[in-house]
Every structure is written in C-alpha cells, then in structure tokens.
Motif scaffolding. Structure first.
Motif, PDB file in Angstrom:
ATOM      1  N   PRO A 118     -16.410   5.196  20.392  1.00  0.00           N
ATOM      2  CA  PRO A 118     -16.292   4.082  21.336  1.00  0.00           C
ATOM      3  C   PRO A 118     -17.615   3.360  21.531  1.00  0.00           C
ATOM      4  O   PRO A 118     -18.665   3.764  21.007  1.00  0.00           O
ATOM      5  CB  PRO A 118     -15.836   4.766  22.626  1.00  0.00           C
ATOM      6  CG  PRO A 118     -16.439   6.131  22.539  1.00  0.00           C
ATOM      7  CD  PRO A 118     -16.439   6.495  21.071  1.00  0.00           C
ATOM      8  N   ASP A 119     -17.550   2.318  22.308  1.00  0.00           N
ATOM      9  CA  ASP A 119     -18.745   1.567  22.665  1.00  0.00           C
ATOM     10  C   ASP A 119     -19.667   2.443  23.520  1.00  0.00           C
ATOM     11  O   ASP A 119     -19.197   3.261  24.311  1.00  0.00           O
ATOM     12  CB  ASP A 119     -18.332   0.318  23.454  1.00  0.00           C
ATOM     13  CG  ASP A 119     -19.500  -0.619  23.666  1.00  0.00           C
ATOM     14  OD1 ASP A 119     -20.149  -0.502  24.714  1.00  0.00           O
ATOM     15  OD2 ASP A 119     -19.748  -1.455  22.775  1.00  0.00           O
ATOM     16  N   PRO A 120     -20.992   2.304  23.370  1.00  0.00           N
ATOM     17  CA  PRO A 120     -21.913   3.137  24.174  1.00  0.00           C
ATOM     18  C   PRO A 120     -21.722   3.007  25.682  1.00  0.00           C
ATOM     19  O   PRO A 120     -22.107   3.907  26.432  1.00  0.00           O
ATOM     20  CB  PRO A 120     -23.298   2.638  23.742  1.00  0.00           C
ATOM     21  CG  PRO A 120     -23.092   2.097  22.371  1.00  0.00           C
ATOM     22  CD  PRO A 120     -21.711   1.506  22.370  1.00  0.00           C
ATOM     23  N   THR A 121     -21.131   1.912  26.118  1.00  0.00           N
ATOM     24  CA  THR A 121     -20.891   1.779  27.558  1.00  0.00           C
ATOM     25  C   THR A 121     -19.902   2.813  28.077  1.00  0.00           C
ATOM     26  O   THR A 121     -19.900   3.109  29.279  1.00  0.00           O
ATOM     27  CB  THR A 121     -20.359   0.369  27.876  1.00  0.00           C
ATOM     28  OG1 THR A 121     -19.167   0.124  27.102  1.00  0.00           O
ATOM     29  CG2 THR A 121     -21.393  -0.688  27.529  1.00  0.00           C
ATOM     30  N   ARG A 122     -19.071   3.365  27.197  1.00  0.00           N
ATOM     31  CA  ARG A 122     -18.117   4.387  27.634  1.00  0.00           C
ATOM     32  C   ARG A 122     -18.837   5.671  28.036  1.00  0.00           C
ATOM     33  O   ARG A 122     -18.346   6.422  28.874  1.00  0.00           O
ATOM     34  CB  ARG A 122     -17.112   4.676  26.509  1.00  0.00           C
ATOM     35  CG  ARG A 122     -16.192   3.532  26.183  1.00  0.00           C
ATOM     36  CD  ARG A 122     -15.377   3.138  27.385  1.00  0.00           C
ATOM     37  NE  ARG A 122     -14.671   4.285  27.949  1.00  0.00           N
ATOM     38  CZ  ARG A 122     -14.237   4.366  29.189  1.00  0.00           C
ATOM     39  NH1 ARG A 122     -14.453   3.359  30.021  1.00  0.00           N
ATOM     40  NH2 ARG A 122     -13.600   5.433  29.619  1.00  0.00           N
ATOM     41  N   ARG A 123     -19.981   5.925  27.425  1.00  0.00           N
ATOM     42  CA  ARG A 123     -20.760   7.106  27.818  1.00  0.00           C
ATOM     43  C   ARG A 123     -21.254   6.970  29.251  1.00  0.00           C
ATOM     44  O   ARG A 123     -21.165   7.919  30.043  1.00  0.00           O
ATOM     45  CB  ARG A 123     -21.933   7.301  26.869  1.00  0.00           C
ATOM     46  CG  ARG A 123     -22.829   8.484  27.227  1.00  0.00           C
ATOM     47  CD  ARG A 123     -24.006   8.588  26.261  1.00  0.00           C
ATOM     48  NE  ARG A 123     -24.832   9.740  26.557  1.00  0.00           N
ATOM     49  CZ  ARG A 123     -25.834   9.756  27.446  1.00  0.00           C
ATOM     50  NH1 ARG A 123     -26.094   8.640  28.134  1.00  0.00           N
ATOM     51  NH2 ARG A 123     -26.550  10.843  27.660  1.00  0.00           N
ATOM     52  N   MET A 124     -21.777   5.800  29.578  1.00  0.00           N
ATOM     53  CA  MET A 124     -22.241   5.587  30.939  1.00  0.00           C
ATOM     54  C   MET A 124     -21.075   5.561  31.915  1.00  0.00           C
ATOM     55  O   MET A 124     -21.198   6.019  33.054  1.00  0.00           O
ATOM     56  CB  MET A 124     -23.018   4.276  31.021  1.00  0.00           C
ATOM     57  CG  MET A 124     -24.223   4.208  30.099  1.00  0.00           C
ATOM     58  SD  MET A 124     -25.315   5.646  30.273  1.00  0.00           S
ATOM     59  CE  MET A 124     -25.752   5.534  31.994  1.00  0.00           C
ATOM     60  N   ALA A 125     -19.928   5.031  31.477  1.00  0.00           N
ATOM     61  CA  ALA A 125     -18.750   5.016  32.354  1.00  0.00           C
ATOM     62  C   ALA A 125     -18.280   6.429  32.661  1.00  0.00           C
ATOM     63  O   ALA A 125     -17.798   6.713  33.766  1.00  0.00           O
ATOM     64  CB  ALA A 125     -17.630   4.206  31.705  1.00  0.00           C
ATOM     65  N   LEU A 126     -18.404   7.339  31.691  1.00  0.00           N
ATOM     66  CA  LEU A 126     -18.008   8.725  31.910  1.00  0.00           C
ATOM     67  C   LEU A 126     -18.861   9.373  32.991  1.00  0.00           C
ATOM     68  O   LEU A 126     -18.340  10.032  33.906  1.00  0.00           O
ATOM     69  CB  LEU A 126     -18.123   9.501  30.595  1.00  0.00           C
ATOM     70  CG  LEU A 126     -17.914  11.013  30.656  1.00  0.00           C
ATOM     71  CD1 LEU A 126     -16.494  11.339  31.090  1.00  0.00           C
ATOM     72  CD2 LEU A 126     -18.223  11.655  29.301  1.00  0.00           C
ATOM     73  N   ILE A 127     -20.176   9.196  32.917  1.00  0.00           N
ATOM     74  CA  ILE A 127     -21.069   9.795  33.911  1.00  0.00           C
ATOM     75  C   ILE A 127     -20.908   9.096  35.262  1.00  0.00           C
ATOM     76  O   ILE A 127     -20.914   9.742  36.320  1.00  0.00           O
ATOM     77  CB  ILE A 127     -22.523   9.709  33.418  1.00  0.00           C
ATOM     78  CG1 ILE A 127     -22.669  10.443  32.084  1.00  0.00           C
ATOM     79  CG2 ILE A 127     -23.476  10.292  34.455  1.00  0.00           C
ATOM     80  CD1 ILE A 127     -24.043  10.330  31.459  1.00  0.00           C
ATOM     81  N   LEU A 147     -15.906  13.848  23.912  1.00  0.00           N
ATOM     82  CA  LEU A 147     -15.328  12.581  23.487  1.00  0.00           C
ATOM     83  C   LEU A 147     -15.304  11.672  24.703  1.00  0.00           C
ATOM     84  O   LEU A 147     -14.577  11.927  25.661  1.00  0.00           O
ATOM     85  CB  LEU A 147     -13.915  12.795  22.921  1.00  0.00           C
ATOM     86  CG  LEU A 147     -13.807  13.615  21.632  1.00  0.00           C
ATOM     87  CD1 LEU A 147     -12.341  13.821  21.259  1.00  0.00           C
ATOM     88  CD2 LEU A 147     -14.549  12.943  20.497  1.00  0.00           C
ATOM     89  N   TRP A 148     -16.094  10.624  24.672  1.00  0.00           N
ATOM     90  CA  TRP A 148     -16.319   9.823  25.872  1.00  0.00           C
ATOM     91  C   TRP A 148     -15.021   9.259  26.426  1.00  0.00           C
ATOM     92  O   TRP A 148     -14.834   9.194  27.642  1.00  0.00           O
ATOM     93  CB  TRP A 148     -17.289   8.689  25.557  1.00  0.00           C
ATOM     94  CG  TRP A 148     -18.620   9.170  25.068  1.00  0.00           C
ATOM     95  CD1 TRP A 148     -19.146  10.413  25.236  1.00  0.00           C
ATOM     96  CD2 TRP A 148     -19.593   8.420  24.325  1.00  0.00           C
ATOM     97  NE1 TRP A 148     -20.376  10.496  24.648  1.00  0.00           N
ATOM     98  CE2 TRP A 148     -20.685   9.290  24.079  1.00  0.00           C
ATOM     99  CE3 TRP A 148     -19.647   7.115  23.847  1.00  0.00           C
ATOM    100  CZ2 TRP A 148     -21.814   8.874  23.378  1.00  0.00           C
ATOM    101  CZ3 TRP A 148     -20.773   6.704  23.158  1.00  0.00           C
ATOM    102  CH2 TRP A 148     -21.843   7.572  22.922  1.00  0.00           C
ATOM    103  N   ASP A 149     -14.121   8.819  25.567  1.00  0.00           N
ATOM    104  CA  ASP A 149     -12.880   8.209  26.042  1.00  0.00           C
ATOM    105  C   ASP A 149     -11.901   9.226  26.609  1.00  0.00           C
ATOM    106  O   ASP A 149     -10.930   8.851  27.263  1.00  0.00           O
ATOM    107  CB  ASP A 149     -12.209   7.430  24.905  1.00  0.00           C
ATOM    108  CG  ASP A 149     -12.803   6.046  24.752  1.00  0.00           C
ATOM    109  OD1 ASP A 149     -13.519   5.602  25.666  1.00  0.00           O
ATOM    110  OD2 ASP A 149     -12.569   5.399  23.713  1.00  0.00           O
ATOM    111  N   PHE A 150     -12.128  10.512  26.338  1.00  0.00           N
ATOM    112  CA  PHE A 150     -11.218  11.550  26.836  1.00  0.00           C
ATOM    113  C   PHE A 150     -11.935  12.525  27.759  1.00  0.00           C
ATOM    114  O   PHE A 150     -11.444  13.629  28.011  1.00  0.00           O
ATOM    115  CB  PHE A 150     -10.603  12.324  25.663  1.00  0.00           C
ATOM    116  CG  PHE A 150      -9.728  11.487  24.776  1.00  0.00           C
ATOM    117  CD1 PHE A 150      -8.418  11.221  25.114  1.00  0.00           C
ATOM    118  CD2 PHE A 150     -10.241  10.941  23.605  1.00  0.00           C
ATOM    119  CE1 PHE A 150      -7.621  10.436  24.303  1.00  0.00           C
ATOM    120  CE2 PHE A 150      -9.443  10.157  22.781  1.00  0.00           C
ATOM    121  CZ  PHE A 150      -8.135   9.904  23.133  1.00  0.00           C
ATOM    122  N   GLY A 151     -13.107  12.123  28.272  1.00  0.00           N
ATOM    123  CA  GLY A 151     -13.830  13.002  29.185  1.00  0.00           C
ATOM    124  C   GLY A 151     -13.114  13.227  30.497  1.00  0.00           C
ATOM    125  O   GLY A 151     -13.332  14.238  31.171  1.00  0.00           O
ATOM    126  N   GLY A 152     -12.233  12.304  30.878  1.00  0.00           N
ATOM    127  CA  GLY A 152     -11.489  12.485  32.122  1.00  0.00           C
ATOM    128  C   GLY A 152     -10.538  13.661  32.103  1.00  0.00           C
ATOM    129  O   GLY A 152     -10.135  14.144  33.170  1.00  0.00           O
TER     130      GLY A 152
END
Length: 793
Positions: free
Chosen positions: A235-244, A724-729
């Motif tokens: 995913p886009d690197p912004t997804r990493r920050m969205a996860l945190i 996996l940033w998009d599935f961290g939830g």
C-alpha cells in the motif's frame, strides 16, 4: 371545432394492432386473437409547489422519527439538508398529509441499513445519495414503493423503500451482517422454537483476519468508519502512519471515557466551596488531564501526564510520540505502575507522568529532528511514573449492561451499533442471539459444567515432526471418543507451529514433501476417530514455522496477519473428514457435518453472532517482551511522592475492598485481575519478591495485563514484528473479546480472567518437563471459562 374533435377523439375505442406474428398455430405458441395492447395513461403528474421550510420547524418531527424511533442523531447541517429536501419535494402538505414523516422514516431506515454510525452528518455524499434515491421513488410528494420495486426487479416489493435505497459497496450494514448468519432478526422471532432445536455447532463461525471488516476510528465524529480503499500488499506509505494513528486514537478515546480522566463541574464547584469553608478539608480525587506533547513548549518546570507511543529516535534515545510531536524521556527515577505488573517496550502506548525541563537548544542536532510542533520537542521529560492505559470492559465499550448474564440492557454511549466482525452488531442482534443461545443450550440439556456440546478444545504447539505429539493426540482424542455422541465438543482448535523448524527454508530435515507427509500422518490419526470428525469442527491456526511465509523468514517473525496453510498440504486431512461424513448414518434432520477449517493467524471464533467472541493468536510473546522490555532501577526506600501519585489516584478511583482487607497489593492500574483461575504445574512453586504470588501465576498475569491494556495483539515496532498495513486492524482487541487465547510456548499454561475477558494459554501439547503428559485447555462457551486438562500417554 378543435375542442369537439378532441372530445370525439377521446371517445374513439382503442383498436388493437395486428399481431406481427403471422400465424395462430399452436406450434408457434401464438394466441388465436391478437393481444390487446395496454393503453398508457397520460394523466399529468400532481405538481408540488416548493416552499421554504425552516429547520427549526422540522426539528420536533425529525427528533421523534430519528432519535426516539430509530436511535439516530441528526447534526444541524443534516437537519438543514433534510428540511430543504422536504420543502422542495413535499411542499405545503408536509405536515397535514404526513408526507414529511414518511420521508424521514425511510431516510432513517436507509441510513441504518447501510451505515454503522448513529450520528448523521450533513457533510459528505452519504445523506445526499439517500435523498436522491428517495426522490426517484416519489410521485406528487408521496413515496411509491412500486416504482422502487420495479427498478430492482421486483425484489423489494414487500420490504419497503429502505431496501431499494442506494447500498454503498463495502458498507457495514446490520442487515448484511445478519444475512451472513443466514437469518434476520425477524426470522429469529418467527422461528425461535425451530432454531432452538438446532445443533449449537451450527451457530459457530470462524472469521479469519482477511474477512474482518476494515474499520478506522474517526476522532472528529467519534465513530468507526469503513475503510473503502481496496487493500493491497504494497500500500501507500500513508497507510503505515494511518495504522499507528488509528491505534493512538482508539486508546485516547478509551481514556477519555475513563472516570479517572473525566472532570466533573459539580465536583469542582463543591471542592471550591469546601476550600473556602475549611482549609483542612480533604480534597476529592483529582482527575488526570492529558497534555499534548507540543503544548510542553514554554512550560518548563511543570508537571504533566502524557499519552504516547514509546519509540527510539535515530540517535538511539528513548522518546515518546503523539500526534503533535515527540520528546526525549529520562527514566532514571521512573517507577512502573503497577510495580513489576506489566511489560513496557518500544511500540507500546503508555501514560507517563513527570516533569518537563526545557533546554536552550534542541535535543540532539541533525538526526534528532528540527524541533517545534510535529518534530522532536527541545528539552527532556523526566518521568516519575509510567503505566499502561487502563483497560475498558466489553460491556462498557458496547454500551450495554448485564451482558454476561444472558441478557443486556442498553446504556448510554458505546459502540453498540458497530459491527466489528461482520456477524451483527450488539444493539441489533445481541439480545436476540443471547436469548437464542440460552434456549439452544437448555434444549440440548447442557447441565454439566465441563461436559457437553458447548465445549471448545484448544491444543497448542502441535509439532507433527515429533512422534510423541501424535501419540499425545491419539490419547487426547480417545478421551472424547469414549463420551456419548451428543456430548462431543463442538470444536477442536489446533494451533501451530506444526513443525519445530521452518522446513520449507531448509530448517531441520526435509522439505516440502516431508511437510506434506507430516499432515498425512495427522490425517491417519484423525481417521481413527470418525465419531469425532463427523460431529465437530476442527480449526487449524498456523505459526511462524508454517508455509508459505516461513520459506523466506527461516523461522523468524513473519508478517501478520498470516494466511492459512496452503491446500496442497491439507488434502489428506480434508479427505479424512469427507470419509467420516460419508460413513456417518445421521437422521435426515441432522445434516450438519464435521469440517476442517484452515484459518489465519490471528483468527476469531464467534458463537451465536455477537454474543461471544474468541480470539486465537500464536506468537512467542514472552520471549520478545523479555528481550525488548525497559528496565527500571530498584526501589529505594518508600519512593518519591510523585512516583506513587498515579498509583494512589487510580486506587481511589476504583475501590478494591477485597484486596484492602487481605492486605495484598493488586496488580492493575485501574482494577485487579479478579476471579483469576490458573492451573500452575506443581513443580513450579517459586514466589516473586514483589507480589508474593507463584512465579508462573505472576508471569501469566503480567502478560495478560500488558496485552489487554494495549488493546493490540502486536504492540511492538514494525521493524521487530512486521504487519500488513491494510490489515493491521484485525489485530485490535477493541472491544475486548469474550475470551482470548494467547498461544505462547515460552509462557506457563494459564486460564484467568481480567476485566471480564477470559485469557488462556494451553501451552505445548506435549508438556515440557513432564514425561508422557499431554495438556490442553477445555473452554466452555456456556460458562465462558476454561480449565486445564492433562492425560498421560
């Protein structure tokens, strides 16, 4: 003349046109007489004269419809949007003819069907799209259901307009979640007796990490929203920050709901009056106030409480970060709260209380940051006490009470309308499903506490490359094969690692062929007990040594969540279940067959929809926590007053009469682990110096408190435990599950309860240090408790 010709033309009978089919032969299927075409009426559509309808005039009717009838809340902008729509399309008859009430009712139904939030905003396109679809179904200011049904192939003729309103792709609707269970709330009420006669196993569902709804917490609107962007492995690197950022927002809103962080205006005014009357009057407990890190600038020498993410700066310093910035920490005089009661590692959300000291220059040049808001704040924060964020019980999160007593009462607040797992929300389906659960259990005569169909058998560390594991598994299955058929457990959960080494990466001996042979041996063992296979559900949860990820990690920590085992290795096991079901001679009314489900890590089991949730996770948590944990100095004397202030405030906020009477120090910052049940091996009787508890019980409590307070299954830096940033939830523990299985072979086996969540660790199937002993956990879904069991082989 024109009028006469028009009137005469209207009196001319309609003459049917000749059929284009030339024959009336039965071979062509044409009628003897030509088909009379239906005359289309050209009657003019009733016109509506738009009016200007003030929002304040519509507010009482909107309140009765949205809030009292549908438990929804309209914002001012949403009310204004609806008022303009009703004034335009309903005109002056909006009140006398009841046109507005029908529009409001259909709009509320459509919103509840396709959205999980209870607050309706006016911004965005959600409400606008609903009103546009209602407009297409209106004639003369009235809603016509026939037009909605014709546009949807007559599939919603008897279900009302709300089923024909725009359904957003990927939205979390309660109706969709009910359909995932194969029924609706109306079906529960109408067929309650028939459903109660079904097998309890028919209400068991396995939800893997990639099937869960992808939710994100909106801190502005204070609700969970569906992430509609398509997930990706890159995913886009912004997804990493969205996860945190999502982790921080969930913990922050949880703290704001805690009594220790809420300020009462009544208490403040009362304390001021008491101060004026007597200078010796005891002050009431002071509520904590969180300070954003950016607000520390210019406040040197003041004491603050910070909430943030522990981490390491590029220069190697320990820092605390929140959404506004970062600051270096000094833990020289810090004391953990509670003392030796939880782990603290980088990657965790913590509360830090201490003194801010501002320096003349930025802490560290170059790599340490540029300073200011959003960067590393100049100065240092001297921590006096540090602790994890207090945990929140499941019933408080969902906004219900008496949730564990077979019924539920609606309480204020909470996320009861949110469908976290796609099996229905608590407010919509919880009470009906718990009532059904009670009747199903009574129907099957589950009077015994630890026997019956309500049991889930949990086995850990099934190393198939060890001959003793298969022997222990045979002995275990033999114990349950001797029971009556109607007492067979509903499910068996087998948790990896299924090999001791990463075989696909060249670890140990063998490769892909040998790995398949291990499961073929497992299939041979299972085939010896067809009575269990035909009446139970087997769930397989992989570990880090299992394919395919282990082929590249060579046994190191793999990316979470981990996908299920490939089908090429499990074909023989599936065949064993197919043969057992084929040989079973079940009555026609018992069509539920045994099955093998290959799930992910982590995985979740739901029993009776939202009534019960069981989280299963395999990881070497204890070893990673010991390697990464922060170390604090020894206690000198009685400690400073600042170090114990946080502990004392939390003790005052939650009375612990039981522990005060016994003189024991409890371990939690907000509530002790009550009703703890732990089965500790007799060989381990060493007590810890701080708590006086057996070392194994203390280690179990420390692990459980850390994980549940963090509300996350992997509270580590992404460099140590990649996600996996998009599935961290899918790793969130919010709301708290009914039960949590932390399969950690390095931790002692335990079964204890913390804040209403029953945490368990079955340990390795072949008990280490005990010759010829197999151990596992037997979890009872009726009592929501687990117990350790063992057998010699």
């Amino acid at each position: 003349m024109a009028s006469q010709s028009a009137s005469s033309a209207s009196q001319i009978p309609v003459i049917s046109e000749p059929s284009p089919i030339p024959s009336s032969s039965a071979a062509f299927g044409t009628p003897v007489h030509s088909i009379r075409r239906k005359q289309i009426s050209d009657a003019a559509t009733p016109s509506i004269l738009p009016i200007s309808l003030p929002a304040a005039t519509l507010r009482p009717l909107a309140f009765r419809t949205f809030t009292k009838k549908h438990n929804l809340t309209l914002t001012s902008s949403a009310l204004q949007t609806i008022a303009i729509f009703i004034g335009t399309h309903c005109g002056s008859g909006w009140r006398e003819e009841g046109l507005a009430e029908k529009v409001l009712d259909e709009a509320a139904k459509a919103w509840k069907k396709n959205r999980s939030s209870v607050i309706i905003p006016g911004e965005g396109s959600d409400l606008t799209n609903i009103l546009k679809n209602i407009e297409g179904c209106m004639v003369g200011g009235r809603i016509v259901h026939q037009r909605a049904s014709s546009r949807n192939d007559n599939s919603v003729q008897d279900q009302g307009l709300s089923n024909a309103v725009l359904a957003r792709p990927g939205s979390l609707s309660r109706d969709d979640s009910q359909q995932s269970l194969g029924l609706t709330t109306l079906d529960l009420e109408d067929n309650e007796e028939a459903l109660a006669a079904q097998n309890p196993r028919s209400w068991l569902r396995v939800v893997d990490a990639f099937e869960q709804p992808r939710l994100s917490y909106n801190a502005t609107q204070k609700l969970f929203e569906v992430v509609r962007k398509r997930p990706s492995l890159l995913p886009d690197p912004t997804r990493r920050m969205a996860l945190i950022r999502d982790r921080y927002n969930i913990v922050h809103q949880r703290l704001m709901r805690n009594e220790a962080f809420q300020t009462s205006a009544v208490a403040l005014s009362r304390s001021k009056s008491l101060q004026r009357s007597s200078s010796e009057t005891l002050m009431p407990p002071q509520a904590y106030k969180l300070t954003p890190i950016a607000n520390l600038l210019g406040r040197s020498g003041s004491t603050h409480v910070l909430l943030g993410l522990l981490g390491n700066s590029p220069t190697g310093d320990l820092i605390l970060s929140d959404l506004t910035g970062s600051i270096a920490l000094d833990l020289q005089h810090a004391r953990p709260v509670p003392e030796d009661g939880a782990w603290f590692t980088p990657g965790m959300m913590v509360l830090a209380e201490g003194l801010y000291e501002e320096e003349g220059s930025v802490a560290g040049p170059g790599l340490a940051g540029d300073g200011g808001v959003g960067g590393t704040i100049g100065g240092i924060f001297h921590v006096a006490s540090i602790g994890g964020p207090p945990c929140e019980r499941r019933d408080v999160t969902l906004g219900v009470t008496d949730i564990g007593k077979g019924s539920s009462t609606i309480a204020a607040g909470g996320f009861g309308w949110t469908d976290f797992l796609g099996v229905g929300s608590e407010r919509a389906d919880g009470p009906a499903m718990r009532n059904l659960e009670k009747k199903v259990m009574e129907k099957h005569n589950l009077a015994s506490r630890h026997t019956g169909r309500s049991r889930v058998i949990i086995l850990g560390e099934i190393n198939l490359d060890k001959s003793k594991t298969l022997e222990a598994l045979k002995q275990l299955l033999g114990v349950y094969a001797l029971e009556q058929a109607e007492q067979t457990p509903m499910a068996f959960v087998l948790i990896g690692n299924f090999t001791r080494y990463a075989v696909l990466a060249g670890g140990g001996s063998g490769g892909s062929i040998e790995y398949k042979e291990y499961f073929d041996s497992l299939a041979s063992v299972l085939s010896e007990y067809p009575s269990i296979l035909e009446d139970s559900t087997f769930v397989f949860v992989p570990g880090d040594n299992d394919p395919w990820a282990s082929a590249f990690s060579a046994g190191a920590a793999v990316v979470l969540p981990k996908r299920a085992l490939p089908e090429m290795y499990t074909s023989r096991v599936k065949r064993a279940f197919a043969n057992a079901n084929a040989e079973a001679k079940k009555p026609s009314d018992q069509k539920l067959r045994g099955e093998a489900i290959w799930s992910t890590n982590p995985s979740r089991l739901t029993v009776f929809g939202p009534a019960q949730e069981l989280v299963i996770f395999r990881d070497d948590l204890s070893g990673r926590l010991r390697r990464k944990a922060l170390r604090f100095g020894a206690v000198v004397g009685t400690g400073s007053p600042d170090a114990g202030s946080a502990r004392q405030a939390r003790e005052d906020s939650t009375p612990t009469d039981e522990h005060e009477a016994s003189g024991q120090e409890y371990m939690d910052v907000d509530r002790t682990i009550e009703s703890a049940q732990s089965v500790v091996p007799d060989a381990r009787t060493k007590e810890t110096a701080h708590t006086g508890l057996p070392s194994d019980l203390h280690a179990a409590r420390k692990l459980v408190k850390t994980m549940l307070d963090q509300g996350y299954l992997s509270p580590f830096p992404l460099t140590d435990r990649p996600l996996l940033w998009d599935f961290g939830g899918s790793l969130n523990l919010y709301p708290l599950p009914t039960a949590l299985v932390l399969m950690d072979p390095e931790a002692p086996p335990f079964a204890l309860t913390y804040e209403g969540c029953h945490a368990m660790n079955p340990g390795a199937l072949v008990a280490p240090g005990k010759r010829g002993v197999a151990q596992w956990i037997e979890y009872d879904t009726r009592t929501r408790k687990g117990r350790m069991r063992d057998v010699r082989f």
